[in-house]
Enzyme design. Structure first.
Site, mmCIF file in Angstrom:
data_model
loop_
_atom_site.group_PDB
_atom_site.id
_atom_site.type_symbol
_atom_site.label_atom_id
_atom_site.label_comp_id
_atom_site.label_asym_id
_atom_site.label_seq_id
_atom_site.Cartn_x
_atom_site.Cartn_y
_atom_site.Cartn_z
ATOM 1 N N ASP A 412 -75.558 10.592 10.310
ATOM 2 C CA ASP A 412 -74.920 9.414 10.879
ATOM 3 C C ASP A 412 -73.734 8.975 10.031
ATOM 4 O OD1 ASP A 412 -74.994 7.045 12.723
ATOM 5 O OD2 ASP A 412 -75.364 5.990 10.843
ATOM 6 N N GLU A 465 -71.822 13.322 12.704
ATOM 7 C CA GLU A 465 -71.169 12.314 13.539
ATOM 8 C C GLU A 465 -69.928 11.883 12.765
ATOM 9 O OE1 GLU A 465 -71.416 7.828 15.329
ATOM 10 O OE2 GLU A 465 -72.349 8.376 13.435
#
Length: 740
Positions: A412, A465
């Site tokens: 993330d 990401e």
């Protein structure tokens, strides 16, 4: 040195302020002077020393301090011996083993690797482990707190009293340890830490806890991870032999707490075992290859969806104990479904029982807020340049792959890690040693993490990401890349969602939103993500973004999904999008499963199921997903009619398919599609099929080529393009000669 009637060592013990309690408590001495035994048992009324071999009482111990310090001198015993303590408290009498009778458990090699920051199995040594030492069962606790003055284990077993189980320090690596005999799985515990300046810090959860209380509880729980028998050998073997970039990867992104709730029991979330029974068969039926779970590492705040974790090593207890999560993963693998975890290592929350100021200093985070704090999120940033911290995080990545057989980690907020000035104004950040904005320490950490994952766990992969143009994110570190296997294509996602939200009459002015992504589509190994972030925070649902009346909304939705599945790149779709949920996702509620009773929503669900199988069955749609030889334009300039046509190349020409997209509500008759080979072409997919809720405009199965040139080819197909739809054609046979 005396302080009143007691020496300083005695006072340090009873005040839980002794730097090295093992040097005072337990059995000491030997030889001519005999041995001394000391024990601190604040809740005991009497203590006898017992021979551990014979079970006989050797001598009563004397209370030498009213707080509960007991001691005995045995002049006649010249050699130390194994002993136990017979403790009287009220009406109860217990014979127990003394924690201070045990030698250090951590070995020299472990200590060296831990201090060096290269011990990638720290989860085997730190935390709480149910073990047997010298034939005695109990729990070994170990925690890194190098700047602490004193660390104790506290829990339900000692009335949360930090005086009872002060730990032993290994100065060379800053790790404290203690073996507590007789303790077992299920015990609640935390660490009580006294800072060097004497401050007693808020009780800290174990950074390596395998299990934790449900919020609002904050205690760690002793859990024995040994003994689980996996049944996924075939999956793991097959995974190790598979090339991920050439494989179809279609990911169903799931928030476990809100996928489906039990309406008969107050809309409670399903357990891991219930999800294994319900979610796994659903995903298998829908044809997805992987499930991606929003973070399952334990987190205190429900509204964070798991993106502010406290227990990196603990699957959240919201849905059951750790072994139940193993059952869930096992069942996924039995069904041929991989499991990807969202992994959050870019930041951590400031909850007082967490990592912040862990030992009274900025241990895990940077001290300078210009480096160590995310103002946007109110969170702290890991000090990636500290070897022990990066070791902790890398070990966590390997822990999930090792202990839970996880197949992939989606990392993330990578952009926030790469840039020192991420979401910061001038003067709010510090440049690196070269004056740049690159976070060199975070870059080194990510590279090392990826190298370890790919070298130790064949078939496992990582996904970044990453929302910027950082080069070579998904390229190997040996050629200068970050080493990820894949990268989310955020640019494609934003461009195409912007495009599809326009009324079709205006789309001709935004045609390049669909074509621009192909200019960089093969610079990385991309995943096309329609994720949870696109259906929250006022963005509405995916269906709600579609313009026009209800019929056009559903047609647009089907066309958009078909475009995604035929476009180069792996696929990711957030739960609920597969049946066109009409309202924005709510993490506190269930998906609107009742909508499947409506044929329009059921049609979208059927479309996604068929697209998954088409994508998996057609090598041309996945084998060269990340290579330019897998794609070529047939028509990309027909902006006036908002038509796109392209060719996906397979292992050979026979596998090629042709995709034609019509993003207006007009039926286009006699549309010429140039093809390289004469013969019959079958319409293998049509998003306007009545099967999906469409108007059933199309090409009735087979279409034969005509000797009419188009798109630079000698022959072509005369097609009927349905409104707001995507069709896919595959050559039925090969007629050599014309157009060959």
């Amino acid at each position: 040195m005396k302080q009143g009637p007691y020496d300083s060592a005695t006072l340090a013990i009873v005040n839980a302020d002794h730097y090295d309690p093992f040097s005072y408590l337990g059995m000491h001495g030997g030889g001519k002077s005999g041995v001394d035994v000391r024990a601190f048992l604040p809740y005991a009324q009497g203590v006898d020393l017992v021979d551990a071999v014979t079970g006989d009482v050797v001598a009563p111990m004397v209370r030498t301090h009213p707080a509960g310090l007991f001691s005995v001198h045995l002049a006649s015993h010249k050699v130390r011996f194994a002993y136990r303590l017979k403790v009287t408290s009220g009406d109860s009498v217990h014979v127990l083993d003394d924690p201070y009778a045990f030698a250090p458990v951590l070995g020299e090699v472990d200590i060296h690797l831990l201090s060096e920051g290269t011990h990638y199995r720290t989860f085997d040594k730190l935390g709480a482990h149910v073990v047997e030492v010298d034939g005695v069962s109990g729990v070994l606790f170990a925690v890194w707190a190098p700047n602490a003055r004193r660390v104790s284990v506290v829990g339900s077993f000692n009335n949360w009293d930090g005086r009872c189980h002060s730990m032993r320090l290994h100065p060379s690596c800053g790790i404290w340890e203690i073996f507590i005999p007789g303790l077992g799985a299920g015990a609640l515990y935390k660490f009580e830490i006294k800072a060097q300046d004497g401050r007693l810090l808020p009780l800290k959860a174990d950074p390596y806890a395998a299990f934790m209380e449900q919020a609002p509880g904050t205690a760690s729980i002793v859990y024995d991870l040994d003994g689980y028998t996996w049944s996924d050998d075939a999956w793991m073997k097959q995974r190790a032999e598979t090339g991920r970039c050439e494989d179809p990867i279609s990911i169903y992104e799931v928030h476990l707490g809100s996928w489906r709730r039990n309406p008969e029991e107050g809309l409670r979330s399903l357990s891991y075992l219930e999800l294994a029974d319900e979610l796994v068969p659903y995903v298998k039926d829908m044809g997805f290859t992987h499930i991606e779970l929003l973070p399952v590492s334990e987190y205190p705040f429900e509204g964070s969806w798991g993106y502010q974790p406290i227990g990196l090593f603990a699957p959240t207890s919201r849905f059951g104990p750790p072994n139940d999560f193993r059952v869930f993963v096992d069942r996924c693998h039995e069904a041929g479904i991989g499991v990807i975890l969202d992994w959050v290592v870019g930041h951590f929350p400031e909850d007082t029982h967490g990592l912040g100021q862990f030992d009274g200093t900025h241990l895990y985070e940077h001290a300078d807020p210009r480096l160590g704090r995310h103002a946007d999120w109110g969170t702290l940033i890991y000090n990636f340049g500290r070897t022990e911290v990066s070791n902790y995080l890398i070990a966590n990545a390997l822990f999930w792959l090792e202990t839970y057989h996880i197949d992939g980690l989606r990392v993330d907020a990578v952009a926030s890690m790469l840039y020192l000035n991420y979401s910061r104004e001038e003067g709010q950040w510090l440049p690196n040693k070269y004056g740049g904005n690159e976070n060199l320490e975070a870059i080194a950490f990510l590279k090392r993490m990826n190298e370890q994952v790919y070298s130790l766990y064949p078939g496992a992969f990582t996904i970044a990401e990453e929302s910027t143009a950082w080069p070579m994110v998904s390229r190997p570190t040996y050629v200068g890349g970050l080493g990820f296997g894949f990268k989310w294509n955020m640019g494609w996602m934003h461009d195409t969602l912007d495009y599809i939200a326009f009324d079709p009459i205006y789309r001709k002015f935004h045609h390049d939103d669909l074509t621009f992504g192909l200019l960089y589509a093969f610079q990385e190994n991309f995943v096309l993500p329609i994720s949870h972030d696109e259906v929250v925070h006022g963005k509405g649902s995916l269906l709600g973004r579609m313009p026009g009346d209800v019929w056009q909304q559903f047609a647009n939705m089907r066309a958009y999904l078909a475009f995604m599945y035929t476009h180069p790149g792996k696929k990711l779709l957030f739960m609920g999008c597969e049946f066109a949920q009409g309202r924005e996702w709510d993490h506190d509620d269930s998906l609107d499963w009742h909508l499947i009773g409506d044929k329009r929503h059921r049609g979208v669900q059927t479309l996604v199921r068929d697209l998954n199988h088409l994508y998996r069955d057609q090598p041309s749609l996945h084998h060269h997903d990340n290579k330019p030889e897998g794609f070529s334009w047939v028509e990309c300039h027909d902006y006036g009619r908002s038509i796109l046509a392209f060719r996906r190349h397979g292992l050979d020409d026979v596998d090629d398919i042709f995709v034609v997209c019509n993003f207006t509500p007009m039926v286009r008759e006699d549309y010429r599609l140039g093809v390289p080979f004469a013969g019959a072409y079958r319409e293998v997919f049509n998003s306007d099929s009545s099967h999906y809720g469409g108007s059933n405009v199309g090409n009735s199965g087979l279409v034969n080529t005509q000797d009419v040139s188009a798109h630079g080819q000698a022959c072509s197909l005369a097609l009927t393009l349905p409104p707001l739809a995507v069709i896919v054609l595959r050559r039925e046979d090969l007629k050599l000669g014309q157009g060959d």
